[in-house]
Write a protein that holds these residues in place. Structure first.
Motif, short mmCIF file in Angstrom:
data_model
loop_
_atom_site.label_atom_id
_atom_site.label_comp_id
_atom_site.label_asym_id
_atom_site.label_seq_id
_atom_site.Cartn_x
_atom_site.Cartn_y
_atom_site.Cartn_z
N ASP A 133 67.16 10.84 43.84
CA ASP A 133 68.45 10.12 43.84
C ASP A 133 69.62 11.07 44.06
OD1 ASP A 133 67.17 7.70 43.50
OD2 ASP A 133 67.53 7.62 41.32
N GLU A 134 69.55 12.24 43.45
CA GLU A 134 70.63 13.21 43.62
C GLU A 134 70.67 13.75 45.05
OE1 GLU A 134 71.01 15.06 39.09
OE2 GLU A 134 69.53 15.87 40.49
N ARG A 135 69.51 13.97 45.64
CA ARG A 135 69.48 14.42 47.04
C ARG A 135 70.10 13.37 47.96
NH1 ARG A 135 64.49 15.18 49.44
NH2 ARG A 135 65.21 16.89 50.76
N THR A 170 54.82 28.42 45.00
CA THR A 170 54.96 27.05 45.48
C THR A 170 54.41 26.06 44.47
OG1 THR A 170 54.54 27.98 47.67
CG2 THR A 170 54.61 25.58 47.50
N ALA A 171 53.38 26.46 43.75
CA ALA A 171 52.69 25.54 42.83
C ALA A 171 53.57 25.06 41.68
CB ALA A 171 51.43 26.21 42.28
N ILE A 172 54.69 25.73 41.41
CA ILE A 172 55.55 25.27 40.32
C ILE A 172 56.09 23.88 40.59
CG2 ILE A 172 56.22 27.63 39.71
CD1 ILE A 172 58.98 27.00 40.99
N TYR A 173 56.17 23.49 41.85
CA TYR A 173 56.74 22.18 42.16
C TYR A 173 55.82 21.04 41.77
CZ TYR A 173 60.08 25.04 44.62
OH TYR A 173 61.03 25.99 44.90
N ALA A 174 54.56 21.36 41.51
CA ALA A 174 53.64 20.34 41.02
C ALA A 174 53.90 20.02 39.55
CB ALA A 174 52.20 20.79 41.20
N ALA A 175 54.77 20.81 38.90
CA ALA A 175 55.08 20.60 37.49
C ALA A 175 56.41 19.89 37.30
CB ALA A 175 55.10 21.94 36.75
N ALA A 176 56.89 19.19 38.33
CA ALA A 176 58.16 18.48 38.25
C ALA A 176 58.11 17.41 37.17
CB ALA A 176 58.49 17.85 39.60
N VAL A 177 59.28 17.08 36.62
CA VAL A 177 59.35 16.08 35.55
C VAL A 177 60.11 14.86 36.03
CG1 VAL A 177 59.22 17.82 33.76
CG2 VAL A 177 61.45 17.09 34.59
N GLY A 178 60.19 13.85 35.16
CA GLY A 178 60.96 12.66 35.48
C GLY A 178 60.25 11.79 36.52
N ASP A 179 61.04 11.17 37.41
CA ASP A 179 60.48 10.27 38.42
C ASP A 179 59.46 10.98 39.28
OD1 ASP A 179 62.10 8.29 37.47
OD2 ASP A 179 63.65 8.54 39.01
N GLU A 180 59.70 12.27 39.59
CA GLU A 180 58.77 12.99 40.45
C GLU A 180 57.40 13.14 39.78
OE1 GLU A 180 61.85 13.92 39.81
OE2 GLU A 180 62.75 13.51 41.75
N GLU A 181 57.39 13.44 38.49
CA GLU A 181 56.12 13.58 37.78
C GLU A 181 55.39 12.25 37.71
OE1 GLU A 181 54.29 15.45 33.66
OE2 GLU A 181 56.47 15.32 33.95
N HIS A 182 56.11 11.18 37.46
CA HIS A 182 55.48 9.87 37.44
C HIS A 182 54.90 9.50 38.80
CE1 HIS A 182 57.70 9.38 33.60
NE2 HIS A 182 56.71 8.56 33.33
N HIS A 183 55.61 9.89 39.86
CA HIS A 183 55.12 9.60 41.21
C HIS A 183 53.80 10.35 41.46
CE1 HIS A 183 55.20 8.64 45.46
NE2 HIS A 183 55.04 9.92 45.74
#
Length: 216
Positions: A40-42, A197-210
């Motif tokens: 949403d911010e993007r 790069t693998a840190i992005y697999a640990a995203a939180v919020g809507d991204e983690e739910h997705h």
């Protein structure tokens, strides 16, 4: 993707086998605040950029849609916008040697905007092919302030995500959330190690739910 001989079908190792870096200093700061933009911010950032001067708008588009570093964007010359190949070619400035390049696919609308605003085709057809024609003449501090002003206009706030680096992290999170293989995201971001790069697999919020919803 099906694992084969300990690797995924795209050739990358499973996330569980990648040595993950500590999250502090990566997607979260020392106070636990996230350092990446949400989807949403993007979207709000890109909408706010539409009201900015043309050269600021194209800079914001390149940062948002390629995940490049702000210094890599400012180093872009007309010859490295590949309109036929639909790529933007960046020199990876954090490498130990010069001359290391990576091509990142770009949306057609962004490429059209770059051509319109920066006369890409005209410069490429001129003598020298645009090799010395930088797209933006602004300094890094000026570019940083311009991007930050767009974020302020978008109502993103004052957290650590409200920065050009937040756009880069947001690109990585969006790519992983969309199912892009980690080795491809690594290439686009210019990371030397897949563990970065693998840190992005640990995203939180809507991204983690997705990400988690793929198992449900």
């Amino acid at each position: 993707m099906v694992a084969h001989n300990g690797r995924l079908s795209d050739g990358s190792p499973p996330i569980s086998t990648i040595e993950m870096k500590p999250m502090s200093g990566q997607l979260f700061d020392h106070d636990g605040q996230r350092k990446y933009l949400t989807a949403d911010e993007r979207e709000a950032f890109l909408k706010a950029a539409e009201r900015a001067p043309r050269e600021v708008r194209t800079l914001c588009g390149v940062l948002a849609f390629t995940g490049c570093r702000i210094s890599e964007a400012l180093a872009l010359t007309a010859d490295r916008v590949d309109l036929a190949g639909r790529l933007i070619v960046f020199e990876s400035l954090k490498k130990r040697r010069k001359g290391v390049y990576r091509g990142v696919p770009a949306p057609p609308a962004l490429l059209d905007a770059l051509d319109l605003v920066h006369n890409i085709r005209q410069l490429q057809q001129a003598r020298g092919g645009g090799r010395n024609a930088r797209l933006w003449s602004m300094s890094r501090p000026t570019a940083w302030r311009q991007v930050k002003a767009i974020m302020d206009a978008a109502g993103i706030g004052s957290g650590p995500q409200a920065s050009p680096k937040g756009l880069r992290h947001g690109f990585g999170v969006a790519a992983v959330s969309a199912g892009i293989p980690l080795n491809m995201v690594q290439k686009w971001l210019g990371h030397a190690q897949l563990s970065t790069t693998a840190i992005y697999a640990a995203a939180v919020g809507d991204e983690e739910h997705h990400i988690a919803s793929r198992m449900w």
